[in-house]
Enzyme design. Structure first.
Site, PDB file in Angstrom:
ATOM      1  N   HIS A 126       7.560  -6.405  12.571  1.00  0.00           N
ATOM      2  CA  HIS A 126       7.454  -5.685  11.302  1.00  0.00           C
ATOM      3  C   HIS A 126       6.053  -5.209  10.975  1.00  0.00           C
ATOM      4  O   HIS A 126       5.844  -4.515   9.985  1.00  0.00           O
ATOM      5  CB  HIS A 126       7.988  -6.533  10.156  1.00  0.00           C
ATOM      6  CG  HIS A 126       6.969  -7.463   9.539  1.00  0.00           C
ATOM      7  ND1 HIS A 126       6.260  -8.381  10.269  1.00  0.00           N
ATOM      8  CD2 HIS A 126       6.548  -7.596   8.254  1.00  0.00           C
ATOM      9  CE1 HIS A 126       5.447  -9.043   9.447  1.00  0.00           C
ATOM     10  NE2 HIS A 126       5.600  -8.586   8.229  1.00  0.00           N
ATOM     11  N   PHE A 129       0.823  -1.214   0.000  1.00  0.00           N
ATOM     12  CA  PHE A 129       0.000   0.000   0.000  1.00  0.00           C
ATOM     13  C   PHE A 129       0.854   1.260   0.000  1.00  0.00           C
ATOM     14  O   PHE A 129       2.067   1.211   0.242  1.00  0.00           O
ATOM     15  CB  PHE A 129      -0.924   0.021   1.229  1.00  0.00           C
ATOM     16  CG  PHE A 129      -0.183   0.066   2.541  1.00  0.00           C
ATOM     17  CD1 PHE A 129       0.337   1.256   3.035  1.00  0.00           C
ATOM     18  CD2 PHE A 129       0.003  -1.094   3.289  1.00  0.00           C
ATOM     19  CE1 PHE A 129       1.029   1.285   4.231  1.00  0.00           C
ATOM     20  CE2 PHE A 129       0.706  -1.062   4.494  1.00  0.00           C
ATOM     21  CZ  PHE A 129       1.217   0.135   4.967  1.00  0.00           C
ATOM     22  N   MET A 148      -4.883  -1.113   7.539  1.00  0.00           N
ATOM     23  CA  MET A 148      -5.250   0.191   6.982  1.00  0.00           C
ATOM     24  C   MET A 148      -6.311   0.945   7.795  1.00  0.00           C
ATOM     25  O   MET A 148      -6.488   2.138   7.594  1.00  0.00           O
ATOM     26  CB  MET A 148      -5.707   0.037   5.539  1.00  0.00           C
ATOM     27  CG  MET A 148      -6.914  -0.836   5.368  1.00  0.00           C
ATOM     28  SD  MET A 148      -7.194  -1.136   3.630  1.00  0.00           S
ATOM     29  CE  MET A 148      -8.336  -2.489   3.770  1.00  0.00           C
TER      30      MET A 148
END
Lengths: 486, 138
Positions: free
Chosen positions: A409, A209, A386
């Site tokens: 991560h 993204f 998101m």
């Protein structure tokens, strides 16, 4: 009934859980998971303990087969796995890096506030969606010949900057300065090059993204200031992508090749996806040279996307690059194998550190940390899903001692893609994001459902564990305003 | 056999189990399962074909390498396939002709990108009817 993990794991402290070497015959070292009891209750049904144990079979592995707090079930290695092997007599495993070699994250700062960007966010996202090619089957705007691709593979970010895609300063704040020098394009198949040429300069699909976000909490103002983050409300840009089909093919080629090396060197493994070869063997050296090409491809990819992001901001906000202050904070790889030096039990060792869904987290004073961050440590970029938030943290001395300079991560999945699609519809996910004030443009509605917040662990819990365990230090949190998904 | 293949849940990736009266059919159905993840097979026409010949150390490797060849063709030539004729398959060699067409964004809805077929959880079962299991990195 007690969860299976209660019978498997030894609690060392609230954030460190050991898989004893006796768990599975053939483990050379124990496993160690940085996690919490509440997080373990989410992962107990997965095969992750088996996977951590399987990695502990790798010849030459040192101390522990490690897993970060975002651990989840992968193939071969768990996602969130870290394994350091001795270069002298240990192995390198392409499965310990994964197919998306140098999948990673780049963070840019701006001089802009949320108030300035909010009225233009729809326009910005629409323009970025056009200028940054994304989605399955998309091809890039760059047209490179095979000869030119070889230069990309050797030079990495430097190639992009020479072609005016970005600033020399970007390279300074990129892990490895955006180029692993051992890259050798002769070790890469024509198939990989054929896959790589049309996809250079593309975001890709899946969980990749580009996000415009706003700082909403600052935990360490001094460190934030060193990164050019002054106050809550400041706008940042986060780019998450990797080496595309090029890296996938490099991994595919070398898993097959090293599958044969396993027989040649008489290595016994519990999972074929862990195929490996001695680091010093021709096969191991060839893989590392090809992997370096893929890593350099990925850094070039993020560098080009950075350039197009700047162009979109200049166009839509009508300001110069200088006025925008759109500068790079840092760029980190989270799927990679690196040759690094560590002091273990008083002895200096050269190790091959595999990070499969884990971020390098070097402390202040480490020679590989850029000059401007020497006093605070290496920035660690941790994207969430998101709908929630992402974090910036710093590497620490504890990470150097305990986790081979590594931390988590990302959020880590809890729900499979098909389960997410069954329970959620892309259109509903889009509506929920709009209700939160997040503008989204996605290549496909089903990919939106797959990547919904509900499919992920809460990144806040993941980051808090690494912060409390001391393997990284929280600096800021940012929440999304606009997202492009492939 | 009622169904050709089914999708198996995995946290990060997608697994499939494919069935066949013989091993060739099971391999063909694995490839159908792969392309069903990428697009709707019903929307794909058989306009062109590609031949693949492979040599590998064992049948499991043949399966993984064949699927990875198809993924590579999708990536490099933008072809989606729907029918697979496996003309030769033993423990070390595979010959197949695959039929499909170039991606046309006006008729093909692309769904999931598949990075590669993996060896994790790989099974080739030639017992009572053939059954193979593969995990794809998504």
């Amino acid at each position: 009934m007690p969860a299976p993990w209660q019978e498997i794991l030894n609690k060392i402290d609230d954030y460190r859980w050991e898989i004893p070497q006796s768990y599975k015959k053939g483990m050379v070292v124990p496993g160690l998971i940085f996690t919490s009891e509440s997080m373990l209750n989410h992962i107990w049904e997965e095969q992750v303990f088996q996977q951590v144990a399987n990695v502990a079979f790798l010849p030459g592995i040192v101390n522990y087969s490690l897993a970060m707090s975002d651990i989840h079930w992968g193939y071969g290695f768990p996602i969130g796995g870290v394994a350091a092997t001795r270069v002298r007599d240990g192995v390198v495993s392409p499965g310990g890096v994964g197919f998306d070699i140098n999948c990673g994250v780049r963070l840019l700062r701006t001089n802009l506030t949320e108030e300035e960007v909010r009225p233009k966010i729809e326009q910005l996202i629409a323009d970025l969606y056009v200028s940054v090619p994304s989605g399955l089957g998309s091809t890039g705007k760059l047209r490179v010949s095979e000869k030119e691709l070889d230069k990309v593979l050797v030079k990495g970010s430097q190639w992009a900057v020479e072609k005016s895609y970005g600033e020399a300063e970007d390279i300074v704040v990129t892990e490895e300065s955006g180029c692993i020098k051992e890259a050798n394009p002769d070790k890469v198949s024509n198939k990989a090059k054929k896959r790589g040429i049309p996809q250079l300069g593309t975001l890709g699909s899946g969980n990749h993204f580009l996000e415009i976000e706003v700082v909403d909490e600052i935990y360490d103002q001094e460190a934030a200031t060193a990164m050019g983050i002054g106050a809550v409300g400041q706008v940042l840009v986060l780019i998450h992508t990797g080496s595309r089909g090029f890296g996938h093919q490099v991994c595919t080629d070398y898993v097959a090749l090293l599958g044969e090396a396993v027989k040649k060197y008489g290595i016994s493994l519990p999972d074929r996806q862990l195929a490996c070869a001695p680091v010093q063997s021709p096969e191991g050296q060839d893989y590392l040279a090809a992997m370096a090409c893929a890593a350099n491809y990925a850094w070039t990819n993020r560098q080009c996307i950075t350039h197009w992001t700047r162009e979109s901001f200049i166009k839509i906000l009508g300001k110069s690059l200088r006025e925008l202050g759109l500068e790079q904070i840092y760029d980190v790889a989270h799927n990679i194998a690196k040759i690094e030096e560590y002091t273990i039990a008083g002895k200096k060792l050269t190790l091959c550190v595999h990070r499969k869904g884990a971020t390098r987290a070097f402390p202040a004073g480490h020679p590989d940390v850029p000059h401007i961050y020497q006093n605070i440590g290496q920035p660690v970029l941790i994207p969430g899903d998101m709908g929630r938030c992402s974090y910036v943290a710093l590497g620490t001395e504890i990470a150097m001692k305990e986790s081979f300079g590594s931390t988590c991560h990302g959020a880590g999945r809890v729900q499979s893609r098909s389960a997410a699609k069954r329970s959620l519809r892309g259109t509903d996910v889009a509506k929920a994001l709009v209700a939160k004030g997040i503008t989204v443009k996605a290549g496909s509605m089903s990919s939106l459902a797959e990547e919904a917040s509900e499919a992920y662990k809460d990144v806040t819990e993941v980051v808090d564990i690494t912060h409390k365990a001391g393997i990284s230090h929280k600096v800021i949190r940012a929440i999304p305003m606009g997202v492009i998904k492939g | 056999m009622e169904k050709d293949f089914e999708i198996v849940d995995h946290t990060a990736d997608v697994g499939i189990i494919a069935y066949g009266a013989d091993i060739s059919q099971a391999f063909a159905n694995t490839a159908r399962a792969l392309f069903s993840l990428i697009t709707e097979l019903d929307d794909v026409a058989e306009i062109l074909h590609r031949d693949i010949e492979l040599i590998a150390p064992d049948q499991e490797s043949l399966l993984v390498e064949w699927l990875n060849e198809l993924i590579c063709l999708f990536d490099t030539e933008n072809i989606v396939f729907k029918r697979f004729d496996i003309t030769k398959l033993n423990n070390s060699q595979l010959k197949a002709r695959s039929y499909g067409e170039k991606i046309d964004s006006s008729k093909h809805r692309l769904k999931t990108g598949v990075k590669a077929a993996t060896y994790h959880m790989l099974k080739v079962d030639k017992g009572d009817g053939c059954k193979v299991q593969v995990l794809f990195d998504i």
